[in-house]
Design an enzyme around this catalytic site. Sequence first.
Site, short mmCIF file in Angstrom:
data_model
loop_
_atom_site.label_atom_id
_atom_site.label_comp_id
_atom_site.label_asym_id
_atom_site.label_seq_id
_atom_site.Cartn_x
_atom_site.Cartn_y
_atom_site.Cartn_z
N SER B 177 41.57 27.16 4.21
CA SER B 177 41.99 25.81 3.84
C SER B 177 43.34 25.46 4.49
CB SER B 177 42.03 25.71 2.31
OG SER B 177 42.06 24.36 1.90
N ASP B 342 30.88 22.40 1.31
CA ASP B 342 32.28 22.01 1.07
C ASP B 342 32.40 20.48 1.08
OD1 ASP B 342 35.05 21.61 1.19
OD2 ASP B 342 35.37 23.35 2.47
N HIS B 375 34.12 24.02 -1.63
CA HIS B 375 35.29 24.48 -0.85
C HIS B 375 35.75 25.87 -1.30
CE1 HIS B 375 38.82 23.79 1.65
NE2 HIS B 375 39.63 24.08 0.65
#
Lengths: 397, 397
Positions: B177, B342, B375
């Site tokens: 991320s 995601d 995610h």
Amino acid sequence: MIAKTHFAARIMLIALFCCNTALALPLVEKQTFTTKQFALFSGKVLPEVTVGWESYGELNEAKDNVILITHYFSGSSHAAGKYHEDDAQPGYWDAIIGPGKPIDTSKYFVISVDSLANLSAYDDNVITTGPASVNPETNKPYGLDFPVVTIRDFVNVQKAVLESLGIRKLHAVIGPSMGSMQAIDWASAYPQWVPRMVSVIGSGQSDAWTTAALEHWARPIRLDKNWNDGDYTRQEPPTEGLVSALMLITQQALHPAFFNQQGNSIDYQPVEPAPLEDIRQSHSIVNWLEQRARSRADKMDANHLLYLVRACQLFVAGHKDSLQQGLSTIKAKTLFMPAANDLLLMPYLSTRTYEQLRKAGKNSHYAELQGNLGHLEGVLDIQEQGEKLKSFLNDDK
Amino acid sequence: MIAKTHFAARIMLIALFCCNTALALPLVEKQTFTTKQFALFSGKVLPEVTVGWESYGELNEAKDNVILITHYFSGSSHAAGKYHEDDAQPGYWDAIIGPGKPIDTSKYFVISVDSLANLSAYDDNVITTGPASVNPETNKPYGLDFPVVTIRDFVNVQKAVLESLGIRKLHAVIGPSMGSMQAIDWASAYPQWVPRMVSVIGSGQSDAWTTAALEHWARPIRLDKNWNDGDYTRQEPPTEGLVSALMLITQQALHPAFFNQQGNSIDYQPVEPAPLEDIRQSHSIVNWLEQRARSRADKMDANHLLYLVRACQLFVAGHKDSLQQGLSTIKAKTLFMPAANDLLLMPYLSTRTYEQLRKAGKNSHYAELQGNLGHLEGVLDIQEQGEKLKSFLNDDK
């Protein structure tokens, strides 16, 4: 006779190819409906309900050519046509509602009603009863004293409008997004009324994900210092909270494939000087989104947004204990039209509802909207499935 | 000799099968790094930077066995291991970092550094410099006088920590991320340092969509009356705004497929009595999400969240004018691991970066994480691609 026919044909040609007015609706006039002592799904009673409605096409003598359009979250009963010749835009589904269009006003009487707690409470073309309305018991706006309203209550207001016109049965009910919830609830709660139901970018229920996701729209409003537990004036409304909510709603109703085109059109750059220099500055794409929201906010009421969020959170077909129970009473032939890249009410919500109906042996159909808009595909690009919609409406049940 | 081998084997068996300590890291100790007059990407200078870091495994003599882990938005340098035997949870990537694990601490010296403006400013195990830090010029917290910091600045702090240990080259840099942004920026800005780069649930740039989406995390904080343009005290922080932001972040980091399981576990019903009765009440699923956010908020600083949002909004590989320019300097073998479902940093962001690298003739690889988390798959289920990661790290470049 020949000359007369020739003349008529010429007029028609001019109408069709020169001015195109043959395909346009006549100017639309907003109507008002009022009822007293309106009993809500919660058991509470509203002393008075006044809502706006509009219609396109003519009600036939048998009063059996009625198509009800149920509107989306930030929409109104202005589904088609223009109020004035110089209106910038017609109603939101004008592409499919009109003479010769998939929802053919030369055959059908098409009607739509402003929801309770309609978001655009201060739009001159919207008539609604909600927390911004004056409570006849106090002569002040209701604020949070307004009772919680549900999708069923929107349906029941529509039913009262229809009954006031002598209508006892629909040809079809059709709606996008929050309008889909109303359409499904109609089919579940009043199956004798509804032979055909079309759910566009919708859902048979708000699942845990959707109920939680809707809450993010409400929280910025409650954080705004002007909100004051719902007790604010028209002069000092919680605009910043409302703008935040509208920014989030706008983005969630779109898809990156479309949104990034907007980015390209304003020459979006990640490393922009202003937001690098100053934490109080924003990227141009953020400013664009904010300005768009701000330009809409002054006709909207923040408390109304909270009540619409709640109505959607409380939704399951028929307002029963489960989706299965709610769907079990449906007699309508149904059509589900999710948008393939919808990020707000993802296609699985339509698929699940459609599949449960099929499993229960009901006459249910499914057709996806393509395109890159995301959720808004069902509002702005609905004509893409116009032929499907037309044949669904015109087929005998 | 036989007896000795037998004894060693027994010890190993006990270690492996009885206590399993052979596979666990020794207890982790947080280290501190300080530097003065730290020049930022913006051109501004921070008089002092102090950050925490931790490491697992041993630095070899050549100092060439270093794997840098760059952490995600709400994470810290606590990537693996425990501080105390009785810690409830180890670091977030403990499943893949340790002796014999894909990031094998019996071979590699694994190191991670707390970001500038780390979200968990009040966590005893996080050491960071950000708007909540005392400005040596005023002896008061910086607040919004803290300069905007970028992903490049996080990278440069990490580089300073590594250089303080005599390290001049990495074996690999890996991050999920926001950590992926740092890993990509490392590979772009310091190609001689980085022979291998792994981007997990990441992006080569914040596109218009992502930059706008991140703004929704910041706005509730700025709406909180306690925020006061960033000038608040530890006693009266903008907790409600921070809780709203964390609720939104949590939901966006998940997927309905997982989220609705949580709904099932609390027996989620759309038509719940409390929210039907009272607009001030919420559904149980909303309360669950809020309580979860609230329980994390007291260790976090709201201004820090605003600065992390900005760092992410300003990101493009190499902080250049375009993604293509930023990627052009990369020499590393690269691996992109998006999570298939995601919704926060959708797979197209990884795909686009991977494809541009391939197009430029670079050695780039792609492997999707499956599973239903969304995610967070890249944080909580990374071991699913453990073998792929292991072979990527152990192959000669």
